[in-house]
Design an enzyme around this catalytic site. Sequence first.
Site, PDB file in Angstrom:
ATOM      1  N   TRP A 164       0.838  -1.207   0.000  1.00 22.62           N
ATOM      2  CA  TRP A 164       0.000   0.000   0.000  1.00 22.62           C
ATOM      3  C   TRP A 164       0.870   1.252   0.000  1.00 22.62           C
ATOM      4  CZ3 TRP A 164       0.616   3.434   3.996  1.00 22.62           C
ATOM      5  CH2 TRP A 164       1.142   2.946   5.216  1.00 22.62           C
TER       6      TRP A 164
ATOM      7  N   GLU B  53       7.761   8.792  13.535  1.00 23.53           N
ATOM      8  CA  GLU B  53       7.913   8.167  12.221  1.00 23.53           C
ATOM      9  C   GLU B  53       8.720   9.063  11.273  1.00 23.53           C
ATOM     10  OE1 GLU B  53       7.138   5.196  11.399  1.00 23.53           O
ATOM     11  OE2 GLU B  53       5.542   4.525  12.746  1.00 23.53           O
TER      12      GLU B  53
ATOM     13  N   GLU C 205       9.126   1.873   5.984  1.00 21.76           N
ATOM     14  CA  GLU C 205       8.829   2.745   7.118  1.00 21.76           C
ATOM     15  C   GLU C 205       8.531   4.179   6.665  1.00 21.76           C
ATOM     16  OE1 GLU C 205       8.749   2.431  10.522  1.00 21.76           O
ATOM     17  OE2 GLU C 205       8.946   0.254  10.519  1.00 21.76           O
TER      18      GLU C 205
ATOM     19  N   HIS D 110       4.953   5.543   6.431  1.00 23.95           N
ATOM     20  CA  HIS D 110       4.166   5.804   7.639  1.00 23.95           C
ATOM     21  C   HIS D 110       4.093   7.294   7.948  1.00 23.95           C
ATOM     22  CE1 HIS D 110       5.450   1.490   9.027  1.00 23.95           C
ATOM     23  NE2 HIS D 110       4.721   1.494   7.924  1.00 23.95           N
TER      24      HIS D 110
ATOM     25  N   GLU E 251       9.775  -2.220  17.492  1.00 21.71           N
ATOM     26  CA  GLU E 251       8.773  -2.465  16.449  1.00 21.71           C
ATOM     27  C   GLU E 251       7.469  -2.980  17.065  1.00 21.71           C
ATOM     28  OE1 GLU E 251       8.892  -1.585  13.427  1.00 21.71           O
ATOM     29  OE2 GLU E 251      10.892  -1.733  12.598  1.00 21.71           O
TER      30      GLU E 251
ATOM     31  N   THR F 293       5.745  -0.024  18.765  1.00 21.40           N
ATOM     32  CA  THR F 293       5.124   0.850  17.765  1.00 21.40           C
ATOM     33  C   THR F 293       3.840   0.212  17.234  1.00 21.40           C
ATOM     34  OG1 THR F 293       7.374   1.466  17.144  1.00 21.40           O
ATOM     35  CG2 THR F 293       5.624   2.276  15.754  1.00 21.40           C
TER      36      THR F 293
ATOM     37  N   ASP G 230       2.454  -3.229   9.264  1.00 20.45           N
ATOM     38  CA  ASP G 230       3.865  -3.156   8.851  1.00 20.45           C
ATOM     39  C   ASP G 230       4.787  -3.350  10.052  1.00 20.45           C
ATOM     40  OD1 ASP G 230       3.124  -2.608   6.253  1.00 20.45           O
ATOM     41  OD2 ASP G 230       3.848  -0.539   6.235  1.00 20.45           O
ATOM     42  N   GLU G 231       4.450  -2.672  11.148  1.00 18.94           N
ATOM     43  CA  GLU G 231       5.318  -2.728  12.332  1.00 18.94           C
ATOM     44  C   GLU G 231       5.404  -4.160  12.877  1.00 18.94           C
ATOM     45  OE1 GLU G 231       6.980  -0.226  12.647  1.00 18.94           O
ATOM     46  OE2 GLU G 231       5.849   1.638  12.506  1.00 18.94           O
TER      47      GLU G 231
ATOM     48  N   HIS H  71       7.744  -6.165  10.714  1.00 26.38           N
ATOM     49  CA  HIS H  71       9.137  -5.781  11.003  1.00 26.38           C
ATOM     50  C   HIS H  71       9.590  -6.345  12.348  1.00 26.38           C
ATOM     51  CE1 HIS H  71       8.439  -2.072   8.188  1.00 26.38           C
ATOM     52  NE2 HIS H  71       8.520  -3.215   7.530  1.00 26.38           N
TER      53      HIS H  71
END
Length: 331
Positions: free
Chosen positions: A33, A76, A114, A117, A167, A170, A199-200, A203
């Site tokens: 995305w 971020e 990242e 974000h 991560e 977050t 995503d976090e 990761h």
Amino acid sequence: MSIKNIRLEVMQFLEKNVDSFVEQYLIPVEKIWQPSDFLPDSQGENFFEEVKELREIAKELPYDFWVTLVGDTITEEALPTYESWLMDVEGIDQQQEGQGNGWAKWVRQWTGEENRHGDLLNKYLYLSGRVNMREIEMTTQHLINDGFDIGTGTDPYKNFVYTSFQELATYVSHNRVAQMAKKFGDNKLSKMCKMIAGDEMRHHHAYSEFVTRIFQVDPSEMMLAFQYMMKQKIVMPAHFLRESGQKISSAFEQFSDSAQRIGVYTANDYVEIMQKLINKWEIDKITNLSDEAEKARDFLMKLPARMAKISERIVIPKESHIFKWVEPARL
């Protein structure tokens, strides 16, 4: 062989798997995305109507929520600090053969993910009409200028403990903001934060896997590194946060109070993340440890309970600090 040389050897050993790490834990640019997927389309005929709707819904969100969202966004946006720090870690070489070694490839592609974000959240804040963007921009520039000191030095073992923890922290923060946005009727912001949280989590799985692999080949030193990081406590990436005209780190505690007051990220979350890492790496089952590492293991196994007792005594101010970033809503 020195500890430093052994760490370099372990990093070189793991580097052979970097391509599989990238394939497993990161998503190709064309498939992942992008911020514009969730924002009003500036080329569309309904752009102004969509922005107006976004601003109307934003009026319903409470003060501490905005402070937390702004703090998360600034964190971020300070991504250049995190990339430059990781590029300096032992075993990561961005100069090797022009393109850098495998670890440098990982860091660049992780950074690319990242970077989306801060882009997304920044644009949302700008369109919301609820925040002072110039103050936010000055705070972001200060945070990048001030850098950070997370206590890891250039040690890859300590850095991977830090990133595994951070991560996941977050993820917790963005996921809670998503839940709260939905509760207040802002489904689009909720979706944005949910996607970032996803995503976090990916990761987190990557960095914690790096630590798992290190435990398999250098268990004692990895155990000592884990103990060191937990003993000194994990500092947040934005621990030098300040408002314009203020001293370094002067805004971080008030930002943390806002996040804790509304339950976005609390002292209890810190303890739970620590316990999750202990469970994930099966600290109680690691074998072939030195005497010093055995003591470190004992310390780690008892630490969450000790920290939980301390967290129960923390008192958070009831009144919100008024930040330059966010003015209280006008009635």
